[in-house]
Scaffold this active site. Structure first.
Site, mmCIF file in Angstrom:
data_model
loop_
_atom_site.group_PDB
_atom_site.id
_atom_site.type_symbol
_atom_site.label_atom_id
_atom_site.label_comp_id
_atom_site.label_asym_id
_atom_site.label_seq_id
_atom_site.Cartn_x
_atom_site.Cartn_y
_atom_site.Cartn_z
ATOM 1 N N TYR A 63 -10.104 106.176 -5.715
ATOM 2 C CA TYR A 63 -11.235 106.952 -5.195
ATOM 3 C C TYR A 63 -10.734 108.105 -4.333
ATOM 4 O O TYR A 63 -9.636 108.058 -3.759
ATOM 5 C CB TYR A 63 -12.176 106.074 -4.381
ATOM 6 C CG TYR A 63 -11.573 105.587 -3.078
ATOM 7 C CD1 TYR A 63 -11.694 106.340 -1.901
ATOM 8 C CD2 TYR A 63 -10.888 104.386 -3.023
ATOM 9 C CE1 TYR A 63 -11.137 105.908 -0.717
ATOM 10 C CE2 TYR A 63 -10.332 103.946 -1.843
ATOM 11 C CZ TYR A 63 -10.450 104.704 -0.686
ATOM 12 O OH TYR A 63 -9.886 104.271 0.473
ATOM 13 N N PHE A 82 -11.950 112.395 3.826
ATOM 14 C CA PHE A 82 -11.608 111.448 4.876
ATOM 15 C C PHE A 82 -10.656 110.359 4.396
ATOM 16 O O PHE A 82 -10.005 109.703 5.213
ATOM 17 C CB PHE A 82 -12.866 110.817 5.493
ATOM 18 C CG PHE A 82 -13.701 110.010 4.530
ATOM 19 C CD1 PHE A 82 -13.376 108.699 4.212
ATOM 20 C CD2 PHE A 82 -14.836 110.564 3.947
ATOM 21 C CE1 PHE A 82 -14.156 107.951 3.341
ATOM 22 C CE2 PHE A 82 -15.613 109.827 3.070
ATOM 23 C CZ PHE A 82 -15.275 108.523 2.759
ATOM 24 N N ASP A 83 -10.552 110.148 3.068
ATOM 25 C CA ASP A 83 -9.637 109.105 2.585
ATOM 26 C C ASP A 83 -9.456 109.253 1.087
ATOM 27 O O ASP A 83 -10.327 109.798 0.381
ATOM 28 C CB ASP A 83 -10.189 107.714 2.911
ATOM 29 C CG ASP A 83 -9.140 106.623 2.716
ATOM 30 O OD1 ASP A 83 -7.940 106.958 2.645
ATOM 31 O OD2 ASP A 83 -9.515 105.442 2.638
ATOM 32 N N ILE A 111 -18.860 98.250 2.017
ATOM 33 C CA ILE A 111 -20.111 98.724 2.587
ATOM 34 C C ILE A 111 -21.200 98.570 1.533
ATOM 35 O O ILE A 111 -20.927 98.598 0.330
ATOM 36 C CB ILE A 111 -19.982 100.185 3.056
ATOM 37 C CG1 ILE A 111 -19.520 101.094 1.910
ATOM 38 C CG2 ILE A 111 -19.044 100.289 4.248
ATOM 39 C CD1 ILE A 111 -19.469 102.563 2.259
ATOM 40 N N TYR A 142 -21.556 103.472 7.204
ATOM 41 C CA TYR A 142 -21.046 103.038 8.506
ATOM 42 C C TYR A 142 -22.034 103.307 9.636
ATOM 43 O O TYR A 142 -21.685 103.163 10.807
ATOM 44 C CB TYR A 142 -19.700 103.714 8.789
ATOM 45 C CG TYR A 142 -18.617 103.229 7.858
ATOM 46 C CD1 TYR A 142 -17.981 102.006 8.077
ATOM 47 C CD2 TYR A 142 -18.242 103.971 6.744
ATOM 48 C CE1 TYR A 142 -16.999 101.542 7.228
ATOM 49 C CE2 TYR A 142 -17.249 103.528 5.885
ATOM 50 C CZ TYR A 142 -16.637 102.314 6.113
ATOM 51 O OH TYR A 142 -15.669 101.854 5.279
ATOM 52 N N PHE A 200 -18.129 109.433 -2.783
ATOM 53 C CA PHE A 200 -16.925 108.872 -3.385
ATOM 54 C C PHE A 200 -16.856 109.288 -4.856
ATOM 55 O O PHE A 200 -17.837 109.163 -5.593
ATOM 56 C CB PHE A 200 -16.930 107.337 -3.319
ATOM 57 C CG PHE A 200 -16.765 106.778 -1.940
ATOM 58 C CD1 PHE A 200 -15.503 106.550 -1.429
ATOM 59 C CD2 PHE A 200 -17.870 106.498 -1.151
ATOM 60 C CE1 PHE A 200 -15.346 106.036 -0.143
ATOM 61 C CE2 PHE A 200 -17.731 105.982 0.121
ATOM 62 C CZ PHE A 200 -16.463 105.749 0.627
#
Length: 551
Positions: free
Chosen positions: A150, A160-161, A180, A206, A223
């Site tokens: 992802y 962010f990731d 999540i 979150y 994502f």
């Protein structure tokens, strides 16, 4: 509100806000409406350019709900209709602004705003398929275990990731609370090899807490997911038969030894190993723990020449740990198998007569000298050797360890002119080491034809009587009755016995040499002739020797 892209003069007391949309994204799937929650950065200045406030300097964007009086009225109106990543200059007249120690009354305020995020309590998880394989036999369901790559960004495209940067997939159960809520929901229904975008509102991500320093409070997450692998802990191996030979007299069972080629891939089609590159089959016993559990099971019930695809869930392969740098943890393995041959250590040779003369009074046996034609192949039809490649067909003595054990046995009991197929297991062939041109542990397929047969004599003998020998022997040997037998007379006597079928010389050897050796063995005093006493003495010595060996 005004959507005028040009900045107007400062408004008077009864004027509305003035909006300058000076940077608008090309794509705007959604605009801010009353009731939406927004996050935005801003710089606040007076009309002379002097700054009085900035979210950038505070290091945190503003978050709030639009149109419910929770923002100053001018900004409440000024952000409506905005797109994420849009930049606006919002000029707010005094009656729509506010007064404070910092901001005097009747002051026009200018806000430079960039919208970072937008969401609503009515939002749901959004998914969009970007690419999908043509065939998709199975979809992700709750309780499945998946591996996926992802890229994660905020709604304004700030990353962010990414699993790609860590060079490893994200591995988890779906629908069991390990993710999540929005991701648990967004992954359902995906195929292996599918790429989709999943947009998750904050309350399914979150929420107010955010995540560390990378995901702010109340952030919408985007994502882009590539599904790599999928299985369920309850899965068994899956088998897809691709090709089965027309004839299959026997199928593999536990305890058999098999030779097969394979291509090993993951579910996304990427390869991890192949026997073809090594130009060598994989050889192993079946059902005895020499290979991974799923393969041990998948190799049962196969025919020689069969091709099948087997899919092994990780709990029947290399499990959560994987192996080395080749197979990651929790990987589903796909093997395309081609069975070359198999046998059992207890197997005997198999003989199938394909042609036989109507009259067959004489058959081959141990000690016979034979000439035969042959083709030797592997069980997949690969020709190894053929007597047709030589000027003369081979000649051998059966039982003399001149050929491999299985072939020697397969050549016995044949008539001249008979044809047969003989299957020789490796322990009766070239064994685990193989031979030049013959792979290790290979089952051999022989096509045989007996061309000539000369009956033999037992090992250690040069001549045998086919019935009772003359008694007394010496008078029969003494053809001219002169009480002595020279070499010429002895030769004539032996040749008469062979011609009349009462005796047999060892085939394949020089008859004159054999007879001369037999004569020298009887001529005790080496005077060139045999007399009755010499023959009697030799017979008695042979008899005594035989009795001694029996004792």
């Amino acid at each position: 509100y005004a959507l005028n892209p040009f900045l107007r003069l400062a408004p008077g007391p009864l004027e509305d806000v003035v909006i300058d949309r000076y940077d608008i994204p090309r794509v705007c799937p959604r605009e801010v409406q009353t009731g939406d929650f927004v996050r935005y950065h801003y710089n606040g200045t007076f009309t002379d350019g002097k700054k009085f406030d900035s979210s950038h300097e505070r290091g945190a964007p503003f978050s709030g709900q639009v149109g419910l009086g929770r923002l100053i009225t001018g900004l409440d109106r000024g952000v409506q209709g905005m797109c994420v990543n849009e930049r606006r200059k919002v000029t707010v007249p005094p009656h729509l602004a506010y007064g404070s120690d910092v901001i005097p009354a009747d002051t026009v305020l200018v806000f430079d705003v960039v919208l970072l995020d937008i969401w609503n309590t009515e939002d749901k998880v959004q998914t969009r398929t970007l690419s999908k394989p043509e065939s998709c036999k199975r979809l992700v369901e709750a309780t499945d275990f998946i591996r996926y790559h992802y890229n994660g960004t905020l709604l304004n495209d700030v990353p962010f990731d990414s699993s790609h940067s860590r060079n490893g997939t994200y591995d988890t159960y779906v629908g069991m609370g390990y993710l999540i809520k929005g991701m648990d929901e967004g992954l359902i229904g995906m195929c292996v090899g599918e790429t989709r975008t999943i947009i998750i509102p904050p309350f399914l991500a979150y929420e107010e807490k955010g995540y560390g320093t990378v995901i702010p409070s109340q952030a919408t997450l985007v994502f882009e997911v590539l599904m790599i692998d999928l299985f369920n802990p309850k899965d068994d191996i899956a088998v897809v038969v691709k090709e089965v030979p027309k004839t299959c007299t026997r199928k593999t069972v536990v305890g058999d030894y098999i030779r097969y080629h394979y291509n090993g891939t993951f579910q996304d089609g990427s390869g991890f190993d192949t026997s073809y590159q090594r130009n060598s089959t994989y050889n192993t016993y079946i059902g005895m723990g020499y290979v991974i559990q799923g393969m041990d099971k998948a190799l049962q019930g196969l025919c020689i020449g069969e091709k099948r695809r087997v899919i092994l869930p990780p709990h029947m392969a290399y499990g959560e740990k994987g192996t080395g740098d080749i197979i990651p943890g929790s990987a589903v393995l796909v093997f395309d198998i081609h069975v070359i041959d198999f046998h059992n250590p207890k197997d005997l040779i198999e003989i199938k007569v394909t042609s036989k003369p109507e009259k067959c009074n004489l058959t081959s046996e141990v000690d016979d000298l034979i000439q035969y034609r042959y083709n030797c192949s592997l069980m997949d039809g690969t020709l190894l050797y053929s007597s047709d490649h030589y000027e003369k067909a081979p000649i051998t003595t059966l039982g003399a360890n001149k050929v491999i054990e299985g072939l020697d046995e397969g050549l016995r009991g044949m008539c001249v002119g008979e044809k047969r197929v003989v299957i020789v297991p490796p322990h009766l062939g070239h064994g685990e080491n193989g031979a030049k041109g013959v792979p290790s542990s290979a089952v051999l397929h022989f096509e045989l034809e007996l061309l000539d047969l000369q009956k033999g004599v037992p090992d250690g003998y040069m001549f045998v009587w086919l019935g009772d020998s003359p008694d007394p022997l010496f008078p029969a040997m003494d053809l001219n009755k002169d009480l002595s037998v020279p070499l010429e007379e002895f030769t004539a006597f032996i040749n008469i016995q062979v011609a009349e079928g009462t005796g047999r010389l060892r085939p394949g050897m020089d008859a004159g040499g054999i007879i001369k050796d037999m004569f020298n063995n009887q001529d005790r005093n080496r005077d060139g002739k045999i007399v009755a006493e010499e023959l009697k003495l030799k017979v008695e010595e042979d008899s005594d020797k035989a009795r001694h060996e029996e004792l």
